[in-house]
Design a protein around this motif. Structure first.
Motif, PDB file in Angstrom:
ATOM      1  N   SER B 165       0.821  -1.208   0.000  1.00  0.00           N
ATOM      2  CA  SER B 165       0.000   0.000   0.000  1.00  0.00           C
ATOM      3  C   SER B 165       0.856   1.259   0.000  1.00  0.00           C
ATOM      4  CB  SER B 165      -0.938  -0.013   1.201  1.00  0.00           C
ATOM      5  OG  SER B 165      -0.202  -0.073   2.384  1.00  0.00           O
ATOM      6  N   VAL B 166       2.063   1.178   0.560  1.00  0.00           N
ATOM      7  CA  VAL B 166       2.893   2.382   0.615  1.00  0.00           C
ATOM      8  C   VAL B 166       3.270   2.828  -0.797  1.00  0.00           C
ATOM      9  CG1 VAL B 166       5.066   1.134   0.879  1.00  0.00           C
ATOM     10  CG2 VAL B 166       4.878   3.419   1.747  1.00  0.00           C
ATOM     11  N   VAL B 167       3.388   1.852  -1.700  1.00  0.00           N
ATOM     12  CA  VAL B 167       3.721   2.208  -3.085  1.00  0.00           C
ATOM     13  C   VAL B 167       2.555   2.945  -3.736  1.00  0.00           C
ATOM     14  CG1 VAL B 167       4.330   1.282  -5.342  1.00  0.00           C
ATOM     15  CG2 VAL B 167       5.312   0.289  -3.293  1.00  0.00           C
ATOM     16  N   PHE B 168       1.334   2.463  -3.486  1.00  0.00           N
ATOM     17  CA  PHE B 168       0.166   3.169  -4.011  1.00  0.00           C
ATOM     18  C   PHE B 168       0.067   4.570  -3.413  1.00  0.00           C
ATOM     19  CE2 PHE B 168      -1.459  -1.097  -5.046  1.00  0.00           C
ATOM     20  CZ  PHE B 168      -1.776  -0.861  -6.364  1.00  0.00           C
ATOM     21  N   GLY B 169       0.391   4.678  -2.129  1.00  0.00           N
ATOM     22  CA  GLY B 169       0.345   5.984  -1.489  1.00  0.00           C
ATOM     23  C   GLY B 169       1.339   6.946  -2.127  1.00  0.00           C
ATOM     24  N   LEU B 170       2.545   6.456  -2.340  1.00  0.00           N
ATOM     25  CA  LEU B 170       3.591   7.279  -2.942  1.00  0.00           C
ATOM     26  C   LEU B 170       3.184   7.689  -4.356  1.00  0.00           C
ATOM     27  CD1 LEU B 170       6.448   8.264  -2.238  1.00  0.00           C
ATOM     28  CD2 LEU B 170       7.347   6.250  -3.353  1.00  0.00           C
ATOM     29  N   TRP B 171       2.646   6.737  -5.103  1.00  0.00           N
ATOM     30  CA  TRP B 171       2.192   7.023  -6.471  1.00  0.00           C
ATOM     31  C   TRP B 171       1.065   8.048  -6.433  1.00  0.00           C
ATOM     32  CZ3 TRP B 171      -2.620   5.866  -8.708  1.00  0.00           C
ATOM     33  CH2 TRP B 171      -2.690   6.051 -10.087  1.00  0.00           C
ATOM     34  N   GLY B 172       0.132   7.855  -5.502  1.00  0.00           N
ATOM     35  CA  GLY B 172      -0.987   8.777  -5.407  1.00  0.00           C
ATOM     36  C   GLY B 172      -0.522  10.188  -5.103  1.00  0.00           C
ATOM     37  N   ARG B 173       0.502  10.327  -4.258  1.00  0.00           N
ATOM     38  CA  ARG B 173       0.949  11.653  -3.879  1.00  0.00           C
ATOM     39  C   ARG B 173       1.821  12.286  -4.958  1.00  0.00           C
ATOM     40  NH1 ARG B 173       5.265  13.034   0.527  1.00  0.00           N
ATOM     41  NH2 ARG B 173       6.404  12.449  -1.354  1.00  0.00           N
ATOM     42  N   ASP B 174       2.715  11.493  -5.546  1.00  0.00           N
ATOM     43  CA  ASP B 174       3.678  12.081  -6.482  1.00  0.00           C
ATOM     44  C   ASP B 174       3.155  12.177  -7.908  1.00  0.00           C
ATOM     45  OD1 ASP B 174       5.325  12.307  -4.413  1.00  0.00           O
ATOM     46  OD2 ASP B 174       6.943  11.040  -5.165  1.00  0.00           O
ATOM     47  N   VAL B 175       2.308  11.241  -8.318  1.00  0.00           N
ATOM     48  CA  VAL B 175       1.912  11.179  -9.724  1.00  0.00           C
ATOM     49  C   VAL B 175       0.442  11.525  -9.914  1.00  0.00           C
ATOM     50  CG1 VAL B 175       1.744   9.697 -11.750  1.00  0.00           C
ATOM     51  CG2 VAL B 175       3.643   9.424 -10.172  1.00  0.00           C
ATOM     52  N   PHE B 176      -0.414  10.897  -9.129  1.00  0.00           N
ATOM     53  CA  PHE B 176      -1.851  10.987  -9.357  1.00  0.00           C
ATOM     54  C   PHE B 176      -2.418  12.306  -8.850  1.00  0.00           C
ATOM     55  CE2 PHE B 176      -6.151   8.781  -8.805  1.00  0.00           C
ATOM     56  CZ  PHE B 176      -6.406   8.842 -10.159  1.00  0.00           C
ATOM     57  N   GLN B 177      -1.694  12.974  -7.951  1.00  0.00           N
ATOM     58  CA  GLN B 177      -2.233  14.172  -7.324  1.00  0.00           C
ATOM     59  C   GLN B 177      -2.511  15.283  -8.328  1.00  0.00           C
ATOM     60  OE1 GLN B 177       0.134  15.515  -4.069  1.00  0.00           O
ATOM     61  NE2 GLN B 177      -1.040  17.369  -3.803  1.00  0.00           N
TER      62      GLN B 177
END
Lengths: 361, 356
Positions: B165-177
């Motif tokens: 889940s930490v990878v999804f979180g990182l992706w969500g913050r850095d890319v998806f935001q």
């Protein structure tokens, strides 16, 4: 409108027109192209948004268009069939997009720090202005914590599954089985809080002059709580696939039940059990929250899982993500890439092993 | 996994597929432990059953391992309560209705109202987005895709479930935001008359971002479970529908969906359980603001689990107790949700062996 006219006029029962009329592929593609053109014209002409909106509107227009066109040619029911088929296909495309984006970002951003330094050094004495620093300490932490958790969870899980399959009867076994399933849904943070309140705050002061102490072992305990139900369930499933006649043959030769289980049932189910264990290990390696709560995280290398703070790869990703240094994101992404590689290798290996397993379907 | 025989290939009428082979469970024969005393007659020469032996030792070991699961669940409840109760006692506000979180002050004030609200709202958004898409993929994999495509695609979906889940979180913050922020701005421009899209920014780390990232994480769970359920639809039902002239969608709607309904409900509830307990992804993507607001697009939002992860570092003893108390609430909610899901699955015996 020629299609429509033909439908009205053609009534002769010849072999050519007795079968239901199908929408030609050209009409299907034409609808799609028309939908894209109309969507682009509407969105860009009225300046409503960018190409994402064009794509969304194009799908909507295509769905409307195909149901009208197909409704004319093939009838209402076939039109609805086409519409749902298109919806189901687009759901699939929609789900692949984020996965592709995650993989692409992982590889492109994670490759920047993929060097020997990253795997050989820790974050000890690395300030905000230092571009180097690595995850050596975190990798050590992950390996030790997951290793200990596996050592704890595997015997417990396999024995629990043996109980459920070979000995368990009646209400108690049903209750155990039910709660194993319920336990798979316990949030990882709750497991972390449990070990925090049980081990770190109550038990660990006994060994540490009354002071609560974070440790890698506490993280292992939390991971054990998370791995146990997964291992029990997968092992149970595999043990149930062992053919009954194998057991009966063993009993007929006078072998006691425990020996039958240890020498006949377990070896037969072994590949499947190993698969389940590997999947559980992969899941545990990616957990962040319990490690954050009970291992504390550390910047320096700590080989001793029983004393002092430890980090883990997942926790390292989280901490670097929250770090203000401009070099932190690169470290976070490289650590994430390492973590995903570790988890995926375990998962893929487990699934390949499962495919070679003669017992499973 | 993923090598399920497709219905049309082994479609003898009345073929029950996987279910039939499972009804004859292993160990169905008479095992030595299934009778308490040796059968009467003919056993005169057999050695007497020893009171203490390897057999009873091994048996006791496995029984205690099975009981360990119950012990752990009870222990979780007991230890969480033991640490939470003193902290709640020191709380100067109502724990259930107060919206702020100041447990580390001299007079601790904290309540989970805003946190519980954020947890529920993000989970509900995640389910609203994820469930239709997952059911679409599940149907695609089980009934629409050719087998050559369905097997690798199912494999990929399973891999998606394994990504931490930490990878999804990182992706969500850095890319998806950024895309979500743009989308929020667009929504606000044209739909600001709907309260949930109102406000005037800033956009970005909002309930919507958290909800969408959660949706991506819930998706594989709901997909893989409902796919298994759809694949277990009896071939007879499907063929009967087709023989009556149903189109493929009508067959799915009349034969597959009604059969899979309990399984789908259960899979959705399991997804809900995962969404409620998700920690790190939300800690990275939410704005971590303590308020109760239905506005989806402005920076804000918080959840019970994310709050535990983000404020644990600076918590003192009462602070820890307060966080443990909020975790206890989370534990109770997820326990209820999961027990409901499992109860539904157990009512349909067919799903019992496959629902992982």
């Amino acid at each position: 409108m020629s299609l429509l006219e033909r439908e009205v006029s053609g009534v002769a029962m010849t072999p050519d027109n007795i079968r239901t009329r199908r929408l030609p592929l050209v009409a299907n593609l034409g609808t799609a192209v028309a939908a894209i053109v109309v969507a682009a014209a509407v969105v860009l002409g009225l300046d409503l948004g960018n190409w994402v909106l064009v794509a969304v509107l194009a799908v909507v227009f295509y769905l409307i268009g195909i149901s009208i066109v197909a409704g004319r040619v093939e009838g209402r029911r076939a039109a609805r069939d086409r519409m749902w088929k298109s919806l189901i296909y687009s759901a699939c495309v929609l789900a692949i997009l984020p996965l592709a984006s995650v993989v692409w970002t992982l590889v492109s951003k994670g490759a920047s720090r993929l060097d020997g330094d990253f795997f050989g050094t820790s974050m000890n004495n690395i300030g905000a202005r230092d571009p180097n620093g690595g995850a050596y300490h975190a990798i050590i932490g992950t390996l030790e914590q997951v290793g200990i958790a596996t050592l704890l969870a595997v015997p417990l899980g396999v024995l629990g599954a043996i109980y459920l399959v070979e000995y368990g009867k009646g209400r108690f076994a049903l209750t155990v089985r039910f709660f194993v399933d319920v336990m798979t849904g316990i949030p990882s943070i709750v497991a972390g809080l449990f070990v925090l309140s049980f081990w770190v705050l109550i038990v660990s002061p006994w060994f540490n002059d009354g002071q609560p102490r974070f440790s890698g072992f506490a993280a292992s305990l939390a991971l054990t709580v998370l791995m146990l139900p997964t291992i029990v369930r997968s092992t149970e499933e595999m043990l149930r696939l062992v053919p009954g006649p194998l057991r009966e043959g063993s009993y007929a030769l006078g072998v006691p039940q425990w020996k039958t289980i240890v020498r006949i049932v377990l070896p037969t189910a072994l590949p499947g059990i190993v698969t389940g264990i590997m999947l559980a290990v992969a899941r545990a390696a990616g957990e962040t929250a319990p490690v954050l709560l009970v291992a504390g995280g550390a910047a320096a290398i700590n080989f001793d899982p029983f004393a002092g703070n430890q980090s883990s790869l997942a926790l390292f990703v989280y901490q670097q993500a929250g770090d203000a240094s401009r070099y932190a994101p690169a470290r976070a992404w490289t650590a994430a890439l390492t973590l995903v590689a570790l988890v995926l290798i375990l998962t893929v290996a487990a699934k390949l092993l499962a495919r070679r397993n003669r017992l499973s379907r | 996994m993923g090598d399920y025989p497709s219905r049309s290939e082994n479609a003898t009428a009345g073929d029950l597929g996987v279910t039939a082979s499972r009804t004859r469970a292993a160990g169905s024969g008479v095992s030595p432990s299934s009778y308490d005393e040796p059968p009467i007659g003919g056993g005169g020469a057999l050695p007497k059953k020893a009171r203490f032996s390897m057999e009873s030792g091994f048996r006791g070991l496995s029984v205690s391992a099975g009981a360990m699961v119950l012990v752990i669940i009870v222990a979780i409840a007991i230890f969480l309560i033991s640490k939470a109760a003193p902290a709640i006692g020191k709380d100067t506000e109502n724990f259930l209705t107060y919206k702020q979180w100041f447990p580390n002050e001299a007079d601790p004030k904290f309540g989970i109202a805003a946190l519980a609200f954020g947890t529920l709202l993000t989970s509900v958004i995640a389910l609203i987005v994820a469930v239709p898409i997952s059911l679409g993929i599940a149907l695609f994999l089980s009934h629409y895709a050719p087998k050559r495509l369905a097997t690798p695609l199912g494999f990929i979906i399973d891999l998606l479930a394994a990504v931490p889940s930490v990878v999804f979180g990182l992706w969500g913050r850095d890319v998806f935001q950024q895309p979500v922020a743009d989308f929020s701005e667009w929504l606000n421009k044209y739909f600001s008359w709907i309260p949930i899209f109102g406000g005037d920014g800033p956009y970005g780390q909002s309930i919507m971002l958290g909800g969408l990232v959660l949706a991506i994480m819930v998706l594989p769970i709901v997909t893989s479970l409902s796919r298994e359920v759809f694949q277990q639809t009896p071939g007879m039902n499907e063929e009967a529908a087709l023989a009556l002239g149903a189109t493929k969608w009508e067959m799915v709607r009349t034969a597959v969906l009604p059969y899979g309904k309990p399984g789908v409900i259960a899979s959705v509830m399991l997804g809900l359980g995962r969404a409620l307990g998700e920690t790190i992804a939300l800690a990275l993507t939410l704005g971590l603001v303590f308020n109760i607001s239905f506005n989806l697009i402005e920076v804000g939002g918080n959840s019970v689990a994310a709050n535990i992860a983000t404020t644990f570092g600076e918590a003192n003893e009462t602070g820890r107790g307060a966080l443990i108390a909020s975790g206890l609430v989370l534990f109770a909610i997820t326990l209820v949700v999961n027990m409901g899901a499992r109860a539904i699955i157990y009512r349909r015996r067919e799903f019992r062996d496959s629902a992982a």
